[in-house]
Each structure stands twice: as C-alpha cells, then as structure tokens.
Design a protein around this motif. Sequence first.
Motif, mmCIF file in Angstrom:
data_model
loop_
_atom_site.group_PDB
_atom_site.id
_atom_site.type_symbol
_atom_site.label_atom_id
_atom_site.label_comp_id
_atom_site.label_asym_id
_atom_site.label_seq_id
_atom_site.Cartn_x
_atom_site.Cartn_y
_atom_site.Cartn_z
ATOM 1 N N ASP A 135 1.469 -34.152 32.230
ATOM 2 C CA ASP A 135 0.709 -33.290 31.357
ATOM 3 C C ASP A 135 0.432 -31.868 31.948
ATOM 4 O O ASP A 135 0.336 -31.715 33.028
ATOM 5 N N SER A 136 0.466 -30.825 30.857
ATOM 6 C CA SER A 136 0.309 -29.790 31.530
ATOM 7 C C SER A 136 -1.207 -29.401 31.412
ATOM 8 O O SER A 136 -1.798 -28.362 32.525
ATOM 9 N N ALA A 137 -2.047 -29.986 30.995
ATOM 10 C CA ALA A 137 -3.551 -29.837 31.168
ATOM 11 C C ALA A 137 -3.988 -30.137 32.487
ATOM 12 O O ALA A 137 -4.213 -31.746 32.448
ATOM 13 N N PRO A 138 -4.641 -29.671 33.467
ATOM 14 C CA PRO A 138 -5.339 -30.282 34.507
ATOM 15 C C PRO A 138 -6.580 -30.818 34.193
ATOM 16 O O PRO A 138 -7.287 -30.596 33.310
ATOM 17 N N LEU A 139 -7.073 -31.661 35.213
ATOM 18 C CA LEU A 139 -8.166 -32.520 35.103
ATOM 19 C C LEU A 139 -9.276 -31.284 35.196
ATOM 20 O O LEU A 139 -9.276 -30.801 36.112
ATOM 21 N N ASN A 140 -10.486 -31.532 34.306
ATOM 22 C CA ASN A 140 -11.557 -30.567 34.817
ATOM 23 C C ASN A 140 -12.535 -31.286 35.914
ATOM 24 O O ASN A 140 -12.845 -32.336 35.511
ATOM 25 N N THR A 141 -12.403 -30.402 36.620
ATOM 26 C CA THR A 141 -13.180 -31.172 37.952
ATOM 27 C C THR A 141 -14.744 -30.423 38.205
ATOM 28 O O THR A 141 -15.475 -30.812 38.972
ATOM 29 N N ASP A 142 -14.753 -29.381 37.193
ATOM 30 C CA ASP A 142 -16.186 -28.765 36.817
ATOM 31 C C ASP A 142 -17.211 -29.470 36.137
ATOM 32 O O ASP A 142 -17.509 -29.315 35.182
ATOM 33 N N ARG A 143 -17.596 -30.801 36.712
ATOM 34 C CA ARG A 143 -18.328 -31.757 35.992
ATOM 35 C C ARG A 143 -19.217 -32.381 36.851
ATOM 36 O O ARG A 143 -18.888 -32.405 38.055
ATOM 37 N N ALA A 184 -6.804 -35.795 30.877
ATOM 38 C CA ALA A 184 -7.198 -34.575 30.474
ATOM 39 C C ALA A 184 -6.594 -34.082 28.878
ATOM 40 O O ALA A 184 -7.219 -33.419 28.342
ATOM 41 N N SER A 185 -5.343 -34.284 28.638
ATOM 42 C CA SER A 185 -4.652 -34.124 27.430
ATOM 43 C C SER A 185 -5.180 -34.935 26.307
ATOM 44 O O SER A 185 -4.776 -34.614 25.011
ATOM 45 N N GLY A 186 -5.883 -35.730 26.441
ATOM 46 C CA GLY A 186 -6.374 -36.854 25.569
ATOM 47 C C GLY A 186 -5.426 -38.032 25.177
ATOM 48 O O GLY A 186 -5.942 -38.930 24.424
ATOM 49 N N SER A 187 -4.424 -38.101 25.922
ATOM 50 C CA SER A 187 -3.587 -39.257 25.855
ATOM 51 C C SER A 187 -4.199 -40.586 26.446
ATOM 52 O O SER A 187 -4.902 -40.550 27.352
#
Length: 175
Positions: free
Chosen positions: A91-99, A36-39
């Motif tokens: 990573d601090s950004a959680p995975l977007n599960t709204d998709r 999610a962070s783009g890494s």
Amino acid sequence: MVGNPDFLTRSGQGQEPELQELESPEGELHLRFYVASGSEFALPATGIREVIAHPPDRITPMPNVSPLLLGTLNLRGQVVWVADLGQFLGDSAPLNTDRAEIPVIAVEDQNLTLGLAVDRIADMDWLDPDEIRVSTAAPDSMAPFLRGEWLSEQTGKALRLLDQIAILRSARWAT
C-alpha cells in the motif's frame, strides 16, 4: 445460583426448565482488520499471540532498518519489532501514527514474534475455509503473503486471508 432450578426457567415458578440451544460456529476463527488504505484482511486466530494497542511513543524507532519497520516495543519483557503491515503489503498509504494508540497484532512462529501495526481492528469471525478462493486481483507485491480470499455477498468486496508465517519469514525485512 446456577444450581437453582429456577435459574433456567422463564418466570421461575412451576415451569419446566427452558434449555437454550447453543449454535456451534462453522469454520475457523479469524481476526478481521483494516490497513491505512482501507483494505480489509484476516489472520487465523491460531497464529496470533495477542492484539494490543500502544501509544506511538511506546514504539521505539530504530536507525538503519527497513522503512517498513516502525520500531520496537516491549511486550512483557520481550523486544518485538513492529511493522506497518499496509506498506509491507504494497500500500502506498503509510499508517497514521499521529493518534492516541496504534493497534498491533503480535504474530508468532516458533520463537519469532513480529508486531503488525494496522489502522483498526474490525472483529473476530468464524469463516469457512471451504469458501476461500484464489485471489486473482491481488497486487504482485501482496500475492506471496495471501492464502486466498472470501468474497462478501453483501458488499462484493474481498476479505483477504494473510499467511502470517510467510510474512514473518519474508526477505523484505532485510531491505
């Protein structure tokens, strides 16, 4: 059709067959993907059971488990835990599960299988293991799960190689 001698020629009439040389890939086959962070990360293809995309409602949330775990899914009759790989790695950004679908990489070692939910799958690439270098800029939370990294000459960014066995056997799942 393949047995037809004209199959290998350019125009088909009266020419010698043109044989194409196949390039043999160098290195080992790896799956590249993003959290999610783009890494960007990679896993060796030999440690991957399969790559699937599931709608979020097919991943069943479970109470009283590690917040790193999104839930379970049914993978051909086998119940498999699914984890947010980015958060597992710190990573601090959680995975977007709204998709519509969540890409899940099922990794296994012996009889243990784990689904690693990622933001997106990039590609399969042949990467040279001789070019792996020790990762010096990796966060401490990620370091135990890295085998090393490749540095892209074009972008200057690191492609980090993960150790799926270290991820599977981690004590972080118990917290």
